[in-house]
Scaffold this motif. Structure first.
Motif, short mmCIF file in Angstrom:
data_model
loop_
_atom_site.label_atom_id
_atom_site.label_comp_id
_atom_site.label_asym_id
_atom_site.label_seq_id
_atom_site.Cartn_x
_atom_site.Cartn_y
_atom_site.Cartn_z
N LYS A 54 0.84 -1.20 0.00
CA LYS A 54 0.00 0.00 0.00
C LYS A 54 0.87 1.25 0.00
CE LYS A 54 -3.83 2.13 2.57
NZ LYS A 54 -3.25 3.45 2.86
N LEU A 55 1.89 1.26 0.84
CA LEU A 55 2.79 2.41 0.90
C LEU A 55 3.51 2.61 -0.43
CD1 LEU A 55 4.38 1.80 4.42
CD2 LEU A 55 2.70 3.57 3.85
N ALA A 56 3.95 1.50 -1.03
CA ALA A 56 4.66 1.59 -2.30
C ALA A 56 3.78 2.17 -3.40
CB ALA A 56 5.17 0.20 -2.71
N PHE A 60 5.15 5.49 -5.01
CA PHE A 60 5.74 5.36 -6.35
C PHE A 60 4.76 5.71 -7.46
CE2 PHE A 60 8.16 1.63 -4.23
CZ PHE A 60 8.91 2.53 -3.48
N ASP A 61 3.53 5.19 -7.35
CA ASP A 61 2.55 5.45 -8.40
C ASP A 61 1.88 6.81 -8.23
OD1 ASP A 61 3.09 2.93 -9.41
OD2 ASP A 61 1.39 1.98 -8.41
N GLY A 62 1.58 7.16 -6.98
CA GLY A 62 0.83 8.39 -6.74
C GLY A 62 1.69 9.64 -6.76
N GLY A 326 14.22 1.38 0.54
CA GLY A 326 14.82 1.65 1.84
C GLY A 326 13.94 2.54 2.69
N THR A 327 13.34 3.54 2.05
CA THR A 327 12.43 4.44 2.75
C THR A 327 11.27 3.67 3.38
OG1 THR A 327 12.97 6.32 1.31
CG2 THR A 327 10.82 6.36 2.42
N LEU A 328 10.62 2.82 2.58
CA LEU A 328 9.45 2.09 3.07
C LEU A 328 9.83 1.04 4.11
CD1 LEU A 328 7.29 1.63 -0.14
CD2 LEU A 328 7.42 3.56 1.43
#
Length: 520
Positions: A54-56, A60-62, A326-328
């Protein structure tokens, strides 16, 4: 003392010692149970309720790529704060500098002669746009001239034309593909020819009197319509997308397949013509931030454990594996810690750094601005080399790192721990990623180094660094590892030693660039 008193005291001690031993045993059992509960909770939560996908998608997409100085970078900073607050974790953006503000716009590139074909290309970061204009112009190749005098005599020929300044690659197949299928003599022949071509092209550039940084500027001053490059990343369909040096006309990376076609047509006298429309906006001077989140320590709030990953990226793709993963990983680790370890012994921080790609600037600024944290740092764990599961951990030259890192690793499940190779005392990192900003001042920063997954060719700084390259099972392992290592470092009764191993040359601290991409 009377004998009766001594006997009485002895009897008392005989009764007390078992009680004290029992109390200590119970305390140890209680601590072990507490530790098991935290680690089991982290494992179960990440296995059954991971938020990584969900975070990705959201990041990345949003939001997309996070080039320093762009609106998307600030949007990502604010998104992360909102996420942390939804998990009841305190977070804030901390300004550390200023950068050239820029925003990418739409691009359309088509060959219109000798036939019609839409071309794959990406304008480089900070490239000037064309406004609302579309330019149709012939494509020419930088010629191989005798010297800088001959180049100056030729230079007026670029007026109104798109100039190709990169070598035409002899093959679009990566070496591993040749190794699998080619005859050995064919492969060796190709490599020999390619090496000669690379050397010849390097000399071609040098003979102009310019280098790869200054040549585009000379061409635009002479009236070129734009600069065409190809920075192939030695894999199918991948180019590195870095920054432009031009100030007036666009610089565009054309994909190997299309670049080669244009090059061959121009070389054979076909006079290809392309139609280009590229837009971008200059946004002046904009502030740059690190995003910092915190779970306050309950017993030693002025000692710190840090999780670390840079937040910025290049913007040819969406910065998924460099360093969105790495962030996520670190965001998810903080979520796990907050849920199962809400009152840590030491304060746990996470740093999401800005402008790592231009020289570790966000983390270097943090080190300069927060000596009180750096001097009381228990450990920092940084991840920044792709989507793979962590397989290496080095002691970074600290003499006693083996003692405490090995002790903390013991708490990590075997399925994760047994895949990790350790190297003690290791060599201190002088660059490469943000842990080096801390190591440079003698603070215990460590890199959680990941399995390759073709990172160097296919996703590192490329146009293909996107959501679909993420390996979420590996990311889940990394989030569990980071959370458990942070937990163990926080709980450790002892403060970590930062004694340096004798005989190892230590890197010199480098100051942060706090004003980037701007005229001095």
């Amino acid at each position: 003392m009377k004998t009766t008193d001594l006997n009485l005291l002895t009897n008392c001690w005989r009764k007390a010692i078992p009680l004290m031993a029992a109390a200590l045993l119970c305390s140890g059992i209680s601590q072990a149970q507490s530790s098991k509960a935290v680690i089991d909770g982290i494992m179960q939560e990440e296995t059954n309720n991971s938020q990584l996908e969900k975070l990705a998608h959201e990041l990345f997409d949003g939001i997309g790529p996070r080039l320093v100085g762009t609106p998307q970078m600030k949007q990502a900073n604010d998104w992360a704060i909102a996420k942390y607050k939804s998990w009841n974790i305190d977070a804030h953006n901390e300004k550390w500098g200023e950068w050239r503000g820029w925003e990418r716009g739409i691009s359309h590139i088509d060959m219109i002669s000798p036939r019609v074909k839409s071309l794959e290309g990406t304008q480089l970061a900070w490239s000037p746009g064309m406004g609302k204009k579309t330019v149709n112009a012939e494509v020419i190749i930088l010629p191989d001239l005798a010297d800088s005098v001959a180049f100056q005599q030729w230079l007026p020929n670029v007026k109104g034309k798109f100039v190709m300044i990169s070598m035409c690659q002899p093959t679009g197949r990566p070496d591993y593909n040749w190794q699998e299928f080619a005859l050995k003599e064919s492969f060796e022949k190709m490599k020999t020819e390619r090496t000669a071509m690379i050397d010849a092209w390097r000399k071609r550039i040098s003979k102009t009197g310019y280098n790869t940084h200054t040549l585009p500027v000379a061409l635009e001053k002479a009236g070129a319509a734009g600069i065409l490059t190809n920075n192939w990343s030695a894999g199918f369909g991948v180019d590195k997308i870095f920054g432009a040096y031009t100030k007036i006309v666009p610089t565009v990376d054309i994909a190997l397949e299309d670049y080669g076609m244009l090059y061959r047509l121009s070389e054979s006298g076909g006079k290809p013509v392309i139609s280009m429309h590229t837009e971008s906006k200059e946004l002046g001077v904009v502030p740059t931030f690190n995003t910092i989140a915190e779970i306050k320590g309950s017993e030693k709030p002025n000692e710190y454990v840090m999780l670390s990953a840079h937040f910025d990226s290049w913007d040819g793709g969406t910065g998924a594996t460099d360093n969105g993963t790495g962030t996520l990983t670190m965001m998810e680790a903080m979520r796990l810690l907050k849920k199962y370890y809400p009152h840590p012994k030491r304060t746990i921080l996470v740093g999401h750094w800005g402008s790592e790609e231009e020289g570790l600037n966000g983390s270097r600024a943090f080190v300069e601005d927060h000596p009180e944290i750096v001097q009381n740092l228990q450990a920092l764990f940084n991840q920044d080399n792709g989507t793979g599961r962590v397989v290496n951990l080095s002691g970074q030259g600290f003499a006693d790192a083996k003692d405490y890192l090995s002790r903390w690793l013991e708490a990590v499940p075997d399925t994760i721990k047994n895949r990790i190779k350790t190297n003690f005392p290791g060599q201190p990192g002088g660059g490469g990623s943000d842990f080096a900003s801390f190591v440079g001042v003698g603070a215990p920063g460590f890199s959680l180094s990941s399995l390759n997954w073709s990172y160097g060719s296919y996703t590192w700084h490329t146009n293909r660094d996107t959501y679909d390259k993420v390996i979420f099972d590996d990311l889940k392992n990394n989030a569990i590892l980071a959370a458990i290592m942070a937990y163990m470092a926080s709980e450790d009764p002892a403060k970590t030693s930062t004694t340096k191993t004798e005989g190892i040359k230590w890197p010199v601290q480098v100051k942060a660039t706090r004003r980037g991409g701007l005229d001095k």
